[in-house]
Scaffold this active site. Structure first.
Site, mmCIF file in Angstrom:
data_model
loop_
_atom_site.group_PDB
_atom_site.id
_atom_site.type_symbol
_atom_site.label_atom_id
_atom_site.label_comp_id
_atom_site.label_asym_id
_atom_site.label_seq_id
_atom_site.Cartn_x
_atom_site.Cartn_y
_atom_site.Cartn_z
ATOM 1 N N ASN A 109 0.164 86.083 -4.540
ATOM 2 C CA ASN A 109 0.375 86.257 -5.979
ATOM 3 C C ASN A 109 1.451 87.302 -6.226
ATOM 4 O O ASN A 109 1.560 88.258 -5.472
ATOM 5 C CB ASN A 109 -0.946 86.729 -6.619
ATOM 6 C CG ASN A 109 -0.835 86.927 -8.117
ATOM 7 O OD1 ASN A 109 -0.246 86.106 -8.829
ATOM 8 N ND2 ASN A 109 -1.394 88.024 -8.619
ATOM 9 N N HIS A 111 2.559 90.079 -8.959
ATOM 10 C CA HIS A 111 1.980 90.803 -10.095
ATOM 11 C C HIS A 111 2.968 91.868 -10.588
ATOM 12 O O HIS A 111 3.527 92.604 -9.775
ATOM 13 C CB HIS A 111 0.652 91.454 -9.671
ATOM 14 C CG HIS A 111 0.011 92.211 -10.785
ATOM 15 N ND1 HIS A 111 -0.634 91.588 -11.828
ATOM 16 C CD2 HIS A 111 -0.038 93.538 -11.052
ATOM 17 C CE1 HIS A 111 -1.069 92.504 -12.686
ATOM 18 N NE2 HIS A 111 -0.726 93.691 -12.234
ATOM 19 N N SER A 138 4.390 93.777 -7.297
ATOM 20 C CA SER A 138 3.739 93.651 -5.990
ATOM 21 C C SER A 138 3.524 92.179 -5.676
ATOM 22 O O SER A 138 3.241 91.375 -6.571
ATOM 23 C CB SER A 138 2.349 94.309 -6.009
ATOM 24 O OG SER A 138 2.416 95.642 -6.477
ATOM 25 N N ASP A 147 -6.180 90.480 -9.159
ATOM 26 C CA ASP A 147 -5.060 91.358 -8.775
ATOM 27 C C ASP A 147 -5.444 92.333 -7.662
ATOM 28 O O ASP A 147 -5.001 93.494 -7.640
ATOM 29 C CB ASP A 147 -4.509 92.115 -10.006
ATOM 30 C CG ASP A 147 -3.974 91.150 -11.049
ATOM 31 O OD1 ASP A 147 -3.450 90.093 -10.659
ATOM 32 O OD2 ASP A 147 -4.116 91.444 -12.247
HETATM 33 C C1 GRF Z 1 5.739 87.430 -13.930
HETATM 34 O O1 GRF Z 1 5.985 88.670 -14.519
HETATM 35 C C2 GRF Z 1 4.694 87.526 -12.855
HETATM 36 O O2 GRF Z 1 4.704 88.753 -12.191
HETATM 37 C C3 GRF Z 1 3.405 87.400 -13.637
HETATM 38 O O3 GRF Z 1 3.694 86.461 -14.642
HETATM 39 C C4 GRF Z 1 5.094 86.463 -14.912
HETATM 40 C C5 GRF Z 1 5.562 85.057 -14.692
HETATM 41 O O4 GRF Z 1 6.916 84.874 -15.027
HETATM 42 N N1 GRF Z 1 2.313 87.042 -12.766
HETATM 43 P P1 GRF Z 1 7.655 83.569 -14.587
HETATM 44 O O5 GRF Z 1 6.835 82.395 -15.087
HETATM 45 O O6 GRF Z 1 7.775 83.590 -13.102
HETATM 46 O O7 GRF Z 1 8.997 83.630 -15.263
#
Ligand code: GRF
Length: 218
Positions: A109, A111, A138, A147
């Protein structure tokens, strides 16, 4: 060598997916994106995948009463496509322990915070409220708790005077787009392994010990 087959789960914009698709265009990148699944019909990321002929699927979670039934269909699609590693890239559904355990140490994932700080949503707003000087993102292996899980990589960015959640988020997102493909590469190459719930990075892939981000500058 055969490339590691990767499935990406999204719910929206898909800019991290784009970073992965771009990296996977290179012959020497060790992973290929073989499937993109979304739980939202109009997700922009689906279009990004279609543009480069990557198969896509939409599974509407609202049609399932039971979370696990939804995940069983996700799991079946991923397995049909021969997926070996699953990336969550802006996938806005909490996964049950059933799915997480099925993909243990093969589910990663991205985050938008330096974990374990700021788990959950609105990370940029909360970072600004707390007055942290350094923020970031991360990539981690997923565990049942949200998370949480062994951290594969992190990227730090400075918080600047006058930052808003939007400006800070844009700076972090730029870092995400570098970090996501770099971490997927390490995992696909078997250079990021979990041991005692921490990730060990293979020798040669670590940064210089002198690498440091200091804010304010000294
Ligand atoms: C990103 O900031 C990611 O870290 C979080 O959700 C957002 C997704 O953005 N989990 P995208 O769809 O990749 O543009």
């Amino acid at each position: 060598m055969a490339k590691t087959k990767v499935g990406v789960l999204i719910s929206g914009r898909g800019s991290n997916l784009q970073a992965l698709l771009d990296a996977a265009q290179h012959d020497d990148y060790p992973a290929e994106i073989v499937l993109v699944l979304s739980n939202k019909a109009g997700a922009q990321g689906l279009e990004r995948a279609r543009k480069v002929d990557v198969p896509t699927g939409f599974i509407d979670h609202t049609l399932y009463e039971d979370r696990e039934d939804f995940e069983k269909d996700l799991d079946a699609k991923l397995r049909e496509a021969g997926v070996q590693i699953v990336c969550l890239a802006g996938f806005m559904r909490i996964l049950t322990p059933w799915f997480v355990e099925k993909w243990r140490d093969r589910l990663i994932n991205i985050h938008p915070s330096l974990l374990p700080a700021f788990k959950g949503v609105h990370t940029h707003e909360r970072a600004l409220e707390q007055g942290v000087r350094v923020h970031g993102c991360s990539v981690h292996f997923v565990r049942a708790e949200m998370d949480d899980g062994p951290i594969i990589g992190q990227a730090a960015v400075p918080v600047m005077a006058g930052d808003t959640p939007e400006t800070l988020s844009a700076r972090v997102l730029e870092a995400e787009h570098k970090l996501s493909p770099a971490c997927l590469k390490l995992v696909a190459e078997g250079k990021a392994r979990v041991s005692a719930e921490c990730v060990r990075i293979a020798e040669g892939s670590e940064p210089d010990a002198e690498t440091v981000l200091i804010n304010p500058s000294v």
